[in-house]
Design an enzyme around this catalytic site. Structure first.
Site, PDB file in Angstrom:
ATOM      1  N   LYS A 170       0.837  -1.214   0.000  1.00 20.19           N
ATOM      2  CA  LYS A 170       0.000   0.000   0.000  1.00 20.19           C
ATOM      3  C   LYS A 170       0.864   1.254   0.000  1.00 20.19           C
ATOM      4  CE  LYS A 170      -3.475  -0.459   2.736  1.00 20.19           C
ATOM      5  NZ  LYS A 170      -4.565  -0.416   3.727  1.00 20.19           N
TER       6      LYS A 170
ATOM      7  N   LYS B  21       1.964  -3.532  10.984  1.00 20.49           N
ATOM      8  CA  LYS B  21       0.592  -3.564  11.480  1.00 20.49           C
ATOM      9  C   LYS B  21       0.615  -4.180  12.881  1.00 20.49           C
ATOM     10  CE  LYS B  21      -3.621  -2.831   9.595  1.00 20.49           C
ATOM     11  NZ  LYS B  21      -4.060  -1.846   8.620  1.00 20.49           N
TER      12      LYS B  21
ATOM     13  N   ASP C 151      -7.568   0.970  13.290  1.00 22.31           N
ATOM     14  CA  ASP C 151      -8.005   0.002  12.275  1.00 22.31           C
ATOM     15  C   ASP C 151      -9.343  -0.558  12.783  1.00 22.31           C
ATOM     16  OD1 ASP C 151      -6.934  -1.387   9.723  1.00 22.31           O
ATOM     17  OD2 ASP C 151      -7.742  -3.024  10.879  1.00 22.31           O
TER      18      ASP C 151
ATOM     19  N   THR D 168     -10.295   7.489   4.044  1.00 21.89           N
ATOM     20  CA  THR D 168     -10.375   6.146   3.447  1.00 21.89           C
ATOM     21  C   THR D 168     -11.673   6.026   2.639  1.00 21.89           C
ATOM     22  OG1 THR D 168      -9.175   5.241   5.338  1.00 21.89           O
ATOM     23  CG2 THR D 168     -10.299   3.664   3.920  1.00 21.89           C
TER      24      THR D 168
ATOM     25  N   LEU E 284     -20.766  -1.822   8.089  1.00 19.90           N
ATOM     26  CA  LEU E 284     -21.113  -0.397   8.199  1.00 19.90           C
ATOM     27  C   LEU E 284     -20.388   0.219   9.391  1.00 19.90           C
ATOM     28  CD1 LEU E 284     -24.951  -0.578   7.474  1.00 19.90           C
ATOM     29  CD2 LEU E 284     -23.145   0.173   5.924  1.00 19.90           C
TER      30      LEU E 284
ATOM     31  N   GLY F 207     -17.268   1.808   6.107  1.00 19.30           N
ATOM     32  CA  GLY F 207     -18.416   1.329   5.325  1.00 19.30           C
ATOM     33  C   GLY F 207     -19.641   2.225   5.459  1.00 19.30           C
TER      34      GLY F 207
ATOM     35  N   ILE G 287     -14.272  -7.540   7.153  1.00 24.03           N
ATOM     36  CA  ILE G 287     -13.127  -8.441   7.383  1.00 24.03           C
ATOM     37  C   ILE G 287     -12.428  -8.839   6.080  1.00 24.03           C
ATOM     38  CG2 ILE G 287     -13.872  -9.432   9.572  1.00 24.03           C
ATOM     39  CD1 ILE G 287     -15.311 -11.584   7.885  1.00 24.03           C
TER      40      ILE G 287
ATOM     41  N   ALA H 292     -13.147  -1.235   0.957  1.00 26.40           N
ATOM     42  CA  ALA H 292     -12.107  -0.780   1.893  1.00 26.40           C
ATOM     43  C   ALA H 292     -11.390  -1.909   2.608  1.00 26.40           C
ATOM     44  CB  ALA H 292     -12.747   0.120   2.949  1.00 26.40           C
ATOM     45  N   ALA H 293     -12.014  -3.061   2.733  1.00 30.64           N
ATOM     46  CA  ALA H 293     -11.439  -4.104   3.594  1.00 30.64           C
ATOM     47  C   ALA H 293     -10.025  -4.465   3.154  1.00 30.64           C
ATOM     48  CB  ALA H 293     -12.322  -5.346   3.577  1.00 30.64           C
TER      49      ALA H 293
END
Ligand SMILES: NC(=O)C1=CN([C@@H]2O[C@H](COP(=O)(O)OP(=O)(O)OC[C@H]3O[C@@H](n4cnc5c(N)ncnc54)[C@H](O)[C@@H]3O)[C@@H](O)[C@H]2O)C=CC1
Ligand SMILES: O=C(O)CCC(=O)C(=O)O
Length: 370
Positions: A68, A80, A115, A150, A181, A185, A244, A264-265
Site C-alpha cells: 500500500k 501492522k 483500524d 479512506t 457499516l 463502510g 473483514i 475498503a477491507a
C-alpha cells in the site's frame, strides 16, 4: 499452542509479541519491510479465536501495508498490529497505554493508529506513552479520523471502476452491496445513497444498520438491509467489502452476481490466486491496497505537518492509479492483482536503490516528527 517458526515469518523483518498481564494486553506487532522508511500501519482489535489466527492476520496485514505504501507513493514501510480482545468489552485506557509502551520500545521503527475495532480516542491513551502514533484527533495535532479519507478514497475507486466498465464515473442508479457499516463502510454507503445509488447493506451489528436506515430517508438513493450471508448473492453491480478479510474465496466467488469488487477491507482475497478466479468470471477486481490507501495517505501526511489539501489531492490520485492498473491488466491479459503487484514490486526495487545512496548532507527522507 503451537510454536511460531521463522519459516512462518520468513518474509518479515520483525515480529513482536506484547504481553502485559496487569492490563490484559496481548498484542502482536509485525514489521514486514522498512526499505522505504519506518513501518506504518493501524492496530486492529478483534476477539481472535486463537493466537494463530491473530498472527496470520497481522502477518498478512503488515505485508499489505508494504504494498500500500509503495502504491500510494509514501515513504514508509509495511507494519501492522493486532490486539487480541473484544473491542466492546475489553478496552481500557490502561490497555492502550500499555500498548503504547511497546510501540515506544521500537523507537520509531513502527508508527500506528486505528483500524478495525479501534478509534482515535483509544490512541489518545497510547499517545501518553509514545509519540509514534498517527490518526490523532485534531485537538491533539493530528488530521482527525482517517476513515473519512479512506471512505473518500473508496468513492474514487468506485468511480474508476464505473468509468472503466460503463464509461461514466456517475454512480447514480447503480446498485452496490456494502458489507460492514463501521467507520469506513457507513460513510461509503451514505456517500452512495447521497449520490442516488441503490445500496444493499449488511453488518453483524444491527444497530449500525438501523442508524443508516434512519438517515437514508433524506437521500435520493434507497437502502435495503440483508443478512450477513445473503450479501454475497444479491443482484448488484459492485460488491463493496468494508469489514473483514478473506471474504473473496472459492465459496463466495461462486455466489457473486456482481460485475466488480471494490471496497475498503484489507486482504479481501483469501489467496492471491482468487484474483485470477475473479478475472475468469469476468468480475473486475480493484486491488484493496490501492482502493483503501486514503487513510494511509492522511496519517502519513500528519508526520510532515498536517495539510488537508495535500491529503485530498493524493487521495484523488488513487482514481488514476487504479485506472492505470485496470488498463495495464487488460493490455497484458493478466489479473488486476498481478498487474498491481508487478507495478509495486518494480517501484520498490527502483526506490530501494535510491535509499542506498548515503550522504551526510542528505538526511533520510523519512526524517519525520518523533
Ligand atoms: N479505518 C480506516 O481508515 C481503514 C480501514 N481499512 C479496512 O477497512 C475495513 C473496515 O475498517 P473500519 O471501518 O475501520 O472498521 P470498523 O471496526 O469501524 O467497522 C467494521 C464493521 O464491520 C462489521 N463486521 C464485522 N464482521 C462482519 C461480517 N462478517 N459481516 C458484516 N459486517 C461485519 C462490524 O460490526 C463493524 O461495523 C477493515 O478491513 C480495515 O482493515 C483499510 C484502510 C483504512
Ligand atoms: O488508515 C489508517 O489509520 C492507517 C493505515 C492502515 O492501517 C491501513 O491502511 O490499513
Amino acid at each position: 499452542m503451537s510454536t511460531v517458526t521463522f519459516d512462518q515469518i520468513s518474509e518479515h523483518e520483525q515480529v513482536m509479541f506484547c504481553n502485559d498481564p496487569h492490563t490484559g494486553l496481548k498484542a502482536i506487532i509485525a514489521i514486514h519491510n522498512t526499505t522505504l522508511g519506518p513501518a506504518l500501519g493501524g492496530c486492529r482489535m478483534l476477539p481472535y479465536k486463537s493466537e494463530e489466527e491473530a498472527l496470520t492476520d497481522v502477518l498478512r496485514l503488515s505485508k499489505g501495508m508494504t504494498y500500500k505504501c509503495v502504491a500510494a507513493d509514501v515513504d514508509f514501510g509495511g507494519g501492522k498490529a493486532v490486539i487480541i480482545g473484544d473491542p466492546r468489552k475489553d478496552k481500557t485506557p490502561e490497555l492502550f497505554r500499555a500498548f503504547g509502551q511497546f510501540v515506544q520500545s521500537l523507537n520509531g521503527r513502527f508508527y500506528t493508529g486505528t483500524d478495525m475495532g479501534t478509534t482515535p480516542e483509544d490512541f489518545v491513551q497510547a499517545y501518553k506513552e509514545t509519540s509514534f502514533i498517527v490518526g490523532l484527533p485534531e485537538e491533539y495535532g493530528g488530521n482527525g479520523d482517517s476513515s473519512v479519507t479512506t471512505a473518500f478514497g473508496v468513492m474514487q475507486g468506485l468511480r474508476a471502476v464505473s468509468q472503466f466498465l460503463w464509461g461514466t464515473d456517475v454512480l447514480t442508479e447503480r446498485v452496490f452491496a456494502v458489507q460492514g457499516l463501521g467507520k469506513v463502510g457507513f460513510k461509503v454507503a451514505e456517500g452512495l445513497l447521497k449520490e442516488g445509488a441503490n445500496v444493499y447493506v449488511t453488518d453483524v451489528d444491527p444497530e449500525t444498520i438501523a442508524k443508516l436506515e434512519e438517515k437514508a430517508y433524506q437521500y435520493p438513493g434507497h437502502v435495503q438491509a440483508v443478512t450477513a450471508d445473503d450479501i454475497y448473492g444479491v443482484g448488484a453491480d459492485v460488491f463493496v467489502p468494508c469489514a473483514i478479510g478473506g471474504i473473496i474465496n472459492d465459496e463466495t466467488i461462486e455466489r457473486l452476481k456482481v460485475k466488480a469488487v471494490c471496497g475498503a477491507a484489507n486482504n479481501q482475497l483469501l489467496e492471491d490466486r482468487h484474483g485470477k478466479v475473479l478475472q475468469a468470471k469476468n468480475i473486475l477486481y480493484a486491488p484493496d491496497y490501492i482502493v483503501n490507501a486514503g487513510g494511509l495517505i492522511q496519517v502519513s501526511d500528519e508526520l510532515y505537518g498536517p495539510n488537508k489539501a495535500r491529503v485530498l489531492k493524493k487521495t484523488r490520485a488513487l482514481y488514476d492509479t487504479l485506472f492505470e492498473i485496470f488498463q495495464s491488466a487488460e493490455k497484458k491479459a493478466v489479473s488486476t492483482v498481478e498487474a498491481a503487484n508487478q507495478f509495486v514490486e518494480e517501484r520498490l526495487q527502483k526506490r530501494a536503490r535510491l535509499n542506498s545512496f548515503f550522504s551526510p548532507d542528505n538526511p533520510p527522507k523519512w526524517r519525520v516528527r518523533r
